[in-house]
Each structure stands twice: as C-alpha cells, then as structure tokens.
Write a protein that holds these residues in place. Structure first.
Motif, PDB file in Angstrom:
ATOM      1  N   VAL A 194       4.030   0.411 -42.054  1.00 40.48           N
ATOM      2  CA  VAL A 194       3.603   1.818 -42.044  1.00 40.48           C
ATOM      3  C   VAL A 194       3.924   2.435 -40.688  1.00 40.48           C
ATOM      4  O   VAL A 194       4.468   3.538 -40.610  1.00 40.48           O
ATOM      5  CB  VAL A 194       2.100   1.945 -42.374  1.00 40.48           C
ATOM      6  N   ASP A 195       3.601   1.718 -39.611  1.00 36.07           N
ATOM      7  CA  ASP A 195       3.913   2.223 -38.266  1.00 36.07           C
ATOM      8  C   ASP A 195       5.405   2.455 -38.074  1.00 36.07           C
ATOM      9  O   ASP A 195       5.814   3.320 -37.296  1.00 36.07           O
ATOM     10  CB  ASP A 195       3.403   1.252 -37.192  1.00 36.07           C
ATOM     11  N   ALA A 196       6.238   1.703 -38.810  1.00 35.71           N
ATOM     12  CA  ALA A 196       7.693   1.845 -38.701  1.00 35.71           C
ATOM     13  C   ALA A 196       8.252   2.901 -39.663  1.00 35.71           C
ATOM     14  O   ALA A 196       9.467   3.055 -39.767  1.00 35.71           O
ATOM     15  CB  ALA A 196       8.364   0.491 -38.952  1.00 35.71           C
ATOM     16  N   GLY A 197       7.366   3.604 -40.382  1.00 32.98           N
ATOM     17  CA  GLY A 197       7.817   4.707 -41.234  1.00 32.98           C
ATOM     18  C   GLY A 197       7.929   4.411 -42.710  1.00 32.98           C
ATOM     19  O   GLY A 197       8.520   5.204 -43.454  1.00 32.98           O
ATOM     20  N   ALA A 198       7.384   3.295 -43.173  1.00 29.98           N
ATOM     21  CA  ALA A 198       7.485   2.954 -44.594  1.00 29.98           C
ATOM     22  C   ALA A 198       6.730   3.945 -45.465  1.00 29.98           C
ATOM     23  O   ALA A 198       5.685   4.462 -45.080  1.00 29.98           O
ATOM     24  CB  ALA A 198       6.930   1.545 -44.830  1.00 29.98           C
ATOM     25  N   ARG A 199       7.282   4.185 -46.637  1.00 29.15           N
ATOM     26  CA  ARG A 199       6.542   4.946 -47.654  1.00 29.15           C
ATOM     27  C   ARG A 199       5.492   4.023 -48.248  1.00 29.15           C
ATOM     28  O   ARG A 199       5.576   2.802 -48.099  1.00 29.15           O
ATOM     29  CB  ARG A 199       7.507   5.446 -48.732  1.00 29.15           C
ATOM     30  N   ILE A 200       4.503   4.588 -48.951  1.00 26.45           N
ATOM     31  CA  ILE A 200       3.384   3.793 -49.441  1.00 26.45           C
ATOM     32  C   ILE A 200       3.150   4.036 -50.920  1.00 26.45           C
ATOM     33  O   ILE A 200       3.416   5.122 -51.430  1.00 26.45           O
ATOM     34  CB  ILE A 200       2.118   4.106 -48.607  1.00 26.45           C
TER      35      ILE A 200
ATOM     36  N   GLY B 286       3.229   7.927 -51.716  1.00 23.70           N
ATOM     37  CA  GLY B 286       3.090   8.884 -50.644  1.00 23.70           C
ATOM     38  C   GLY B 286       4.047   8.671 -49.502  1.00 23.70           C
ATOM     39  O   GLY B 286       4.757   7.670 -49.423  1.00 23.70           O
ATOM     40  N   SER B 287       4.038   9.658 -48.614  1.00 25.84           N
ATOM     41  CA  SER B 287       4.912   9.655 -47.445  1.00 25.84           C
ATOM     42  C   SER B 287       4.106  10.087 -46.228  1.00 25.84           C
ATOM     43  O   SER B 287       2.924  10.416 -46.339  1.00 25.84           O
ATOM     44  CB  SER B 287       6.082  10.614 -47.682  1.00 25.84           C
ATOM     45  N   GLU B 288       4.776  10.090 -45.090  1.00 22.48           N
ATOM     46  CA  GLU B 288       4.160  10.511 -43.834  1.00 22.48           C
ATOM     47  C   GLU B 288       2.891   9.709 -43.538  1.00 22.48           C
ATOM     48  O   GLU B 288       1.887  10.244 -43.068  1.00 22.48           O
ATOM     49  CB  GLU B 288       3.852  12.017 -43.857  1.00 22.48           C
ATOM     50  N   ALA B 289       2.947   8.413 -43.821  1.00 25.90           N
ATOM     51  CA  ALA B 289       1.789   7.540 -43.621  1.00 25.90           C
ATOM     52  C   ALA B 289       1.627   7.185 -42.145  1.00 25.90           C
ATOM     53  O   ALA B 289       2.610   6.914 -41.448  1.00 25.90           O
ATOM     54  CB  ALA B 289       1.948   6.268 -44.444  1.00 25.90           C
ATOM     55  N   VAL B 290       0.382   7.214 -41.698  1.00 29.24           N
ATOM     56  CA  VAL B 290       0.049   6.819 -40.331  1.00 29.24           C
ATOM     57  C   VAL B 290      -1.224   5.977 -40.349  1.00 29.24           C
ATOM     58  O   VAL B 290      -2.156   6.259 -41.104  1.00 29.24           O
ATOM     59  CB  VAL B 290      -0.140   8.037 -39.389  1.00 29.24           C
TER      60      VAL B 290
ATOM     61  N   GLY C 203      -7.774   2.899 -41.396  1.00 30.45           N
ATOM     62  CA  GLY C 203      -7.327   3.851 -42.393  1.00 30.45           C
ATOM     63  C   GLY C 203      -5.820   3.993 -42.348  1.00 30.45           C
ATOM     64  O   GLY C 203      -5.186   3.735 -41.321  1.00 30.45           O
ATOM     65  N   VAL C 204      -5.259   4.378 -43.465  1.00 31.54           N
ATOM     66  CA  VAL C 204      -3.858   4.788 -43.527  1.00 31.54           C
ATOM     67  C   VAL C 204      -3.865   6.147 -44.217  1.00 31.54           C
ATOM     68  O   VAL C 204      -4.170   6.247 -45.407  1.00 31.54           O
ATOM     69  CB  VAL C 204      -2.977   3.790 -44.306  1.00 31.54           C
ATOM     70  N   ASP C 205      -3.592   7.188 -43.452  1.00 29.80           N
ATOM     71  CA  ASP C 205      -3.541   8.544 -43.993  1.00 29.80           C
ATOM     72  C   ASP C 205      -2.120   8.828 -44.468  1.00 29.80           C
ATOM     73  O   ASP C 205      -1.157   8.528 -43.754  1.00 29.80           O
ATOM     74  CB  ASP C 205      -3.918   9.571 -42.926  1.00 29.80           C
ATOM     75  N   PHE C 206      -2.002   9.413 -45.658  1.00 32.77           N
ATOM     76  CA  PHE C 206      -0.670   9.748 -46.156  1.00 32.77           C
ATOM     77  C   PHE C 206      -0.727  10.956 -47.080  1.00 32.77           C
ATOM     78  O   PHE C 206      -1.769  11.304 -47.623  1.00 32.77           O
ATOM     79  CB  PHE C 206      -0.011   8.549 -46.847  1.00 32.77           C
ATOM     80  N   THR C 207       0.424  11.578 -47.240  1.00 38.09           N
ATOM     81  CA  THR C 207       0.588  12.720 -48.130  1.00 38.09           C
ATOM     82  C   THR C 207       0.856  12.218 -49.538  1.00 38.09           C
ATOM     83  O   THR C 207       1.735  11.372 -49.744  1.00 38.09           O
ATOM     84  CB  THR C 207       1.764  13.600 -47.659  1.00 38.09           C
ATOM     85  N   LEU C 208       0.101  12.716 -50.500  1.00 38.87           N
ATOM     86  CA  LEU C 208       0.310  12.358 -51.903  1.00 38.87           C
ATOM     87  C   LEU C 208       1.551  13.082 -52.426  1.00 38.87           C
ATOM     88  O   LEU C 208       1.604  14.315 -52.403  1.00 38.87           O
ATOM     89  CB  LEU C 208      -0.899  12.756 -52.737  1.00 38.87           C
ATOM     90  N   ASP C 209       2.539  12.318 -52.881  1.00 39.04           N
ATOM     91  CA  ASP C 209       3.774  12.903 -53.393  1.00 39.04           C
ATOM     92  C   ASP C 209       3.866  12.865 -54.910  1.00 39.04           C
ATOM     93  O   ASP C 209       4.458  13.752 -55.521  1.00 39.04           O
ATOM     94  CB  ASP C 209       4.990  12.171 -52.815  1.00 39.04           C
TER      95      ASP C 209
END
Length: 183
Positions: free
Chosen positions: A87-93, A110-114, A160-166
C-alpha cells in the motif's frame, strides 16, 4: 464450509443498488445499507497487488466509512506487514466483506490507499466488528475456540488504510456473482 442458515442471493443486492442509484443525481459505489453491512461485523479479507508482482492477501478486522466518502480499513499491523508495504508503494486495494450466516459477500476495489494511524474510535470499532464475526462463526457451527482465536484483536496494533472507493461487486455465491454494482 458450513451451510448458511439464511442464504442471500446476488440479485438482492443488485436490485437494491439499482433502485437506490435511480434516486441519486450522482452515483455512489455503495448504498447506505451496504455501508452498514460492511461495518456490521463480517469477515474482512484484503488483497493488494503491485504491478508485475504476485498478490498479497491479508485479514482485516473491520472498516469505517469516513465523512469524505473514503473507506478506512482496520487491520492489525502484525501479520500484514507485506500488504501494508505494498500500500505504501502505491498498490490498489480490494476488500471482500462476507457474512457467514448468509454467505452474502461484497467486494470493493479502491485507489489512492494510504496507511494511517488508528484512533481510539478505530480501535473500538475493530474490537466490536471482530466480535460480530465471532458470533456469526459460532452460529454457523464453527467451534467457539476456533472462532475466538480467528477473531482475536489486539487494539494496540491496529492501523488504518484509507482509500477511495472506485467500484463494488456482488460476490455472494449464485447467479449474478461477480457482477459490478452499477446504476
């Protein structure tokens, strides 16, 4: 896998999503009912994959829908280190929520996971939601000792892992499984 005592069908979620989406000006990935389902205390399986690499799976212990519309996945840091690094390296979830009593399953992507620090409310929710899936596992005849071990949560190591629901997909077994929930 034990038999569901109250089976659910993919068509139930697809029809409800279409009906809800028809009332909106702007489409949403999840209906309020599906948001509640995801936060109700069900099984949470997480997957990530970086480009050109094998997938990494992990076990979550809950989620929270944030006021900004993003999802906060809750999971233990221990045992999920490789997933969190991806996730830290930019993986989608991808996250699949499954209810043992009905086999109802929803997958969100989702995308933009942090990766984020968990707050007290996150830790309380992780424990509450884990207890929900524990009760479900016992109800479908898994041994209590197994369910307790599988659902044990140490709130001090939750992140937590926050991400945008796609997108969201119905994963409940049956005709229509795998269908994307679209307006």
């Amino acid at each position: 896998m034990p038999r569901a005592s109250h089976p659910h069908t993919p068509d139930d979620d697809l029809a409800a999503h279409r009906a809800y989406s028809a009332t909106l000006n702007t489409p949403r990935v999840l209906t309020p009912e599906l948001e509640a389902f995801c936060q109700s205390g069900v099984s949470v399986i997480v997957g990530v994959c970086r480009r050109g690499e094998t997938p990494i799976a992990g076990l979550g212990c809950g989620c929270r829908l944030r006021p900004d519309g993003r999802m906060r996945l809750l999971l233990a840091r221990a045992g999920n280190e490789a997933l969190l690094a991806a996730v830290d390296a930019g993986a989608r979830i991808s996250v699949t929520f499954s209810q043992p009593v009905t086999h109802r399953s929803i997958q969100v992507k989702g995308s933009e996971a942090v990766v984020t620090a968990a707050d007290d409310e996150d830790r309380e929710e992780a424990v509450r939601q884990s207890q929900g899936v524990l009760r479900e596992l016992v109800e479908v005849d898994y041994p209590a000792a197994f369910a307790e071990a599988y659902c044990r949560v140490n709130p001090q190591i939750i992140v937590g892992v926050d991400f945008t629901l796609d997108a969201a997909f119905v994963q409940t077994p049956g005709p229509g499984a795998g269908a994307e929930m679209t307006p």
